[in-house]
Design an enzyme around this catalytic site. Structure first.
Site, PDB file in Angstrom:
ATOM      1  N   ARG A   5      -1.499  -1.368 -10.207  1.00 56.49           N
ATOM      2  CA  ARG A   5      -0.311  -2.213 -10.257  1.00 56.49           C
ATOM      3  C   ARG A   5      -0.718  -3.678 -10.336  1.00 56.49           C
ATOM      4  O   ARG A   5      -1.852  -4.017  -9.962  1.00 56.49           O
ATOM      5  CB  ARG A   5       0.505  -2.026  -8.968  1.00 56.49           C
ATOM      6  N   GLY A  35       6.886   7.838   6.155  1.00 61.55           N
ATOM      7  CA  GLY A  35       6.039   8.407   5.108  1.00 61.55           C
ATOM      8  C   GLY A  35       6.723   9.502   4.307  1.00 61.55           C
ATOM      9  O   GLY A  35       6.106  10.133   3.451  1.00 61.55           O
ATOM     10  N   ASP A  41       4.590  -5.119  -7.201  1.00 61.20           N
ATOM     11  CA  ASP A  41       3.960  -3.842  -6.842  1.00 61.20           C
ATOM     12  C   ASP A  41       4.562  -2.692  -7.636  1.00 61.20           C
ATOM     13  O   ASP A  41       3.991  -1.601  -7.674  1.00 61.20           O
ATOM     14  CB  ASP A  41       4.107  -3.557  -5.342  1.00 61.20           C
ATOM     15  N   ASN A  42       5.685  -2.932  -8.286  1.00 56.83           N
ATOM     16  CA  ASN A  42       6.309  -1.875  -9.084  1.00 56.83           C
ATOM     17  C   ASN A  42       6.098  -2.098 -10.575  1.00 56.83           C
ATOM     18  O   ASN A  42       6.854  -1.584 -11.398  1.00 56.83           O
ATOM     19  CB  ASN A  42       7.813  -1.797  -8.768  1.00 56.83           C
ATOM     20  N   LYS A  77       4.479  12.097  -3.628  1.00 54.22           N
ATOM     21  CA  LYS A  77       5.329  11.028  -3.074  1.00 54.22           C
ATOM     22  C   LYS A  77       6.250  11.642  -2.026  1.00 54.22           C
ATOM     23  O   LYS A  77       6.992  12.576  -2.335  1.00 54.22           O
ATOM     24  CB  LYS A  77       6.139  10.406  -4.213  1.00 54.22           C
ATOM     25  N   ARG A 107       4.009  13.239  -8.889  1.00 55.33           N
ATOM     26  CA  ARG A 107       4.138  12.270  -9.971  1.00 55.33           C
ATOM     27  C   ARG A 107       2.851  12.234 -10.790  1.00 55.33           C
ATOM     28  O   ARG A 107       1.757  12.297 -10.233  1.00 55.33           O
ATOM     29  CB  ARG A 107       4.427  10.911  -9.352  1.00 55.33           C
ATOM     30  N   GLY A 149       2.601   3.830   1.428  1.00 54.57           N
ATOM     31  CA  GLY A 149       3.054   4.188   2.768  1.00 54.57           C
ATOM     32  C   GLY A 149       3.624   5.583   2.841  1.00 54.57           C
ATOM     33  O   GLY A 149       3.862   6.118   3.921  1.00 54.57           O
ATOM     34  N   ARG A 150       3.895   6.154   1.674  1.00 55.76           N
ATOM     35  CA  ARG A 150       4.434   7.515   1.687  1.00 55.76           C
ATOM     36  C   ARG A 150       3.965   8.302   0.460  1.00 55.76           C
ATOM     37  O   ARG A 150       4.667   9.140  -0.076  1.00 55.76           O
ATOM     38  CB  ARG A 150       5.948   7.495   1.718  1.00 55.76           C
ATOM     39  N   GLY A 163       0.836  -1.208   0.000  1.00 54.95           N
ATOM     40  CA  GLY A 163       0.000   0.000   0.000  1.00 54.95           C
ATOM     41  C   GLY A 163       0.864   1.249   0.000  1.00 54.95           C
ATOM     42  O   GLY A 163       2.062   1.194   0.260  1.00 54.95           O
TER      43      GLY A 163
END
Ligand code: AMP
Ligand code: MG
Length: 491
Positions: free
Chosen positions: A187, A130, A256-257, A117, A180, A96-97, A94
């Site tokens: 994802r 974060g 996840d990327n 981000k 971004r 996180g930051r 998830g």
């Protein structure tokens, strides 16, 4: 998808279609304001293509938005839930930051995620703070814009602000927030999250949403979910072939990327290869070379198999049939990937048509490049400029022979030498973000607050296929003392 159409003075025009998905997929978040944000870089051409007013973005209010201090009208800050296989191990992750502000609808009606981000803790932060450090956010800015310049699908970077606050890593570092821009942040890991912890209805909602958002123009066929799988596979084979063709190493191809849209996402320890060697790894944490340059295509296939698994309940009512459909789709990966890669390699050698021996012509060249540790970018560029003596292979008898075969091959096609050279020029970048150049720009910015080095670098990287006098400086190799080069995740 319905839209708000409440364009602000700065031009923000948000819709929040993601927030209309099942609520397990995200967490609405309050902001985590920072003390004294300062805008250090703004991508003006990108701003205007998004319908944003660059002048307003640089005003106090504009900067407050980039810092996560103020919610622009129409935005709905949220952290997205996702899971992922990290170096092969499945886990819940998830944002996180990061915070998704919403989707900017451009004057042309296109839809782009706007994400902060480094904007502070979320429900998914676990033990993290974060936050993000300035260096890695500027690094993402440079590399993502370089990828865009190279014509490779990628998320973009709109702005970086410093927060005025320090963050603690191994040392104290200046904090920063990157804005971004992405086709979406869906994802493989988003599907894995729903597949593992959600219902089939939620999975269907996510799949339908994804199809509508990214693949509306594709043929849904009889089975839209199968088409979804096929389209995602197709885009990844196109993307990864493009990475291989320019020598880009992502560094953390965790599921996840990997973006469903087919864009390159999550620039951490990525870097471009200098000397050609498939075993090249830059990331300090990739100790086993799982994500080495030469492994990227097969890792892409592995990740897509994880994606296919998530779709099984939608592909067919009968589980066996589902598995068969998924396997059939995945079995096309290799052919699709190599098709793209060979087409790209032929173009890099100025070849228009296909001959069976092309494969060995290409592989022989790469073999020699590996043997001599020839610079990947400059070797192709030397061939492009008709200067084989600059390839780093000159003097090797095998190369002299190869060169003769290549020239003969070019002679066997109908296209003129000139068109062949033109094709090579547009397929072989003169400039990549060389590691030492990136470091030099980051040092100047982070240590001395001097952004001029980074701005010059960005300028050159925006036209990587041109060959100007200014550029020749940027194509030079680093002093050998710059090796071995290592990159860090920067979390
Ligand atoms: P990444 O390495 O950026 O792909 O991130 C992997 C996971 O770690 C994601 O779930 C991130 O949100 C999380 N993460 C990375 N850095 C931080 C941080 N400073 N604080 C909280 N979570 C983080
Ligand atoms: Mg990530």
């Amino acid at each position: 998808m319905t839209e708000n159409n409440a364009r602000t003075v700065a031009g923000w025009n948000f819709d929040n279609s993601y927030a209309r998905l099942p609520e397990s997929l995200f967490n609405l978040q309050d902001l985590n304001p920072v003390s004294s944000p300062k805008l250090v870089i703004l991508n003006q051409p990108l701003a205007s293509s998004l319908g944003l007013n660059a002048e307003e973005l640089q005003s106090k209010n504009g900067i407050e938005v980039f810092a996560g201090n103020q919610v622009p009208e129409g935005a709905l800050p949220l952290a997205q839930a996702y899971a992922g296989h990290q170096f092969g191990h499945f886990t819940m992750l998830g944002d996180g930051r990061a915070l998704l502000l919403g989707e900017q609808i451009t004057p042309e009606g296109e839809r782009f995620d706007i994400q902060l981000k480094g904007s502070g803790r979320t429900a998914f932060s676990r033990r993290g703070d974060g936050r993000a450090a300035l260096g890695p956010m500027l690094r993402e800015y440079i590399i993502s814009e370089a990828m865009h310049g190279l014509g490779i699908p990628t998320t973009r970077s709109l702005a970086v602000v410093t927060t005025g606050e320090s963050i603690i890593r191994e040392t104290e570092l200046p904090g920063a927030v990157l804005t971004r821009v992405a086709a979406s942040h869906l994802r493989v890991g988003t599907f894995q999250f729903v597949s593992n912890w959600g219902t089939v209805q939620e999975l269907r909602a996510l799949a339908d949403y994804t199809w509508q958002r990214h693949f509306q123009e594709a043929d849904p066929g009889e089975n839209t979910y199968l088409s979804l799988l096929q389209e995602v596979i197709k885009r990844q084979t196109e993307l990864i072939a493009k990475w291989q063709l320019v020598g880009f190493i992502h560094g953390v191809m965790n599921t996840d990327n990997m973006a469903i849209s087919g864009e390159t996402i999550d620039y951490g320890p990525c870097a471009f290869m200098d000397a050609f060697d498939p075993a090249t790894v830059f990331s300090s944490i990739d100790v086993n070379g799982r994500y080495a340059y030469g492994n990227q295509p097969q890792i892409g296939a592995w990740n897509l198999a994880r994606f296919a698994e998530t779709l099984l309940p939608l592909l067919h009512d009968d589980e066996e049939q589902s598995v068969k459909l998924a396997e059939d789709a995945l079995s096309k990966y290799s052919e699709l990937y190599f098709g793209n890669w060979f087409a790209g390699m032929r173009a890099k050698l100025g070849i228009f048509n296909e001959e069976e021996q092309d494969e060995s012509l290409i592989k022989d060249l790469l073999g020699m490049m590996k043997k001599h540790r020839a610079d990947y970018t400059n070797t192709f560029r030397a061939l492009t400029s008709g200067k084989p003596e600059d390839t780093g292979l000159a003097g090797d008898e095998e190369f002299e022979q190869w060169h003769g075969q290549w020239q003969a091959r070019l002679g066997r096609q109908q296209e003129s030498q000139q068109s062949s050279q033109q094709l090579m020029r547009s397929s072989n970048p003169a400039i990549i973000p060389r590691n030492h150049r990136v470091e030099e720009a980051l040092d100047a910015a982070v240590q001395r607050g001097d952004y001029s080095v980074m701005e010059r670098l960005l300028q050159v990287l925006s036209c990587p296929y041109a060959l100007s006098t200014e550029q020749s400086d940027y194509s030079a190799l680093p002093e050998s003392s710059a090796y071995p080069y290592q990159t860090f995740c920067g979390t």
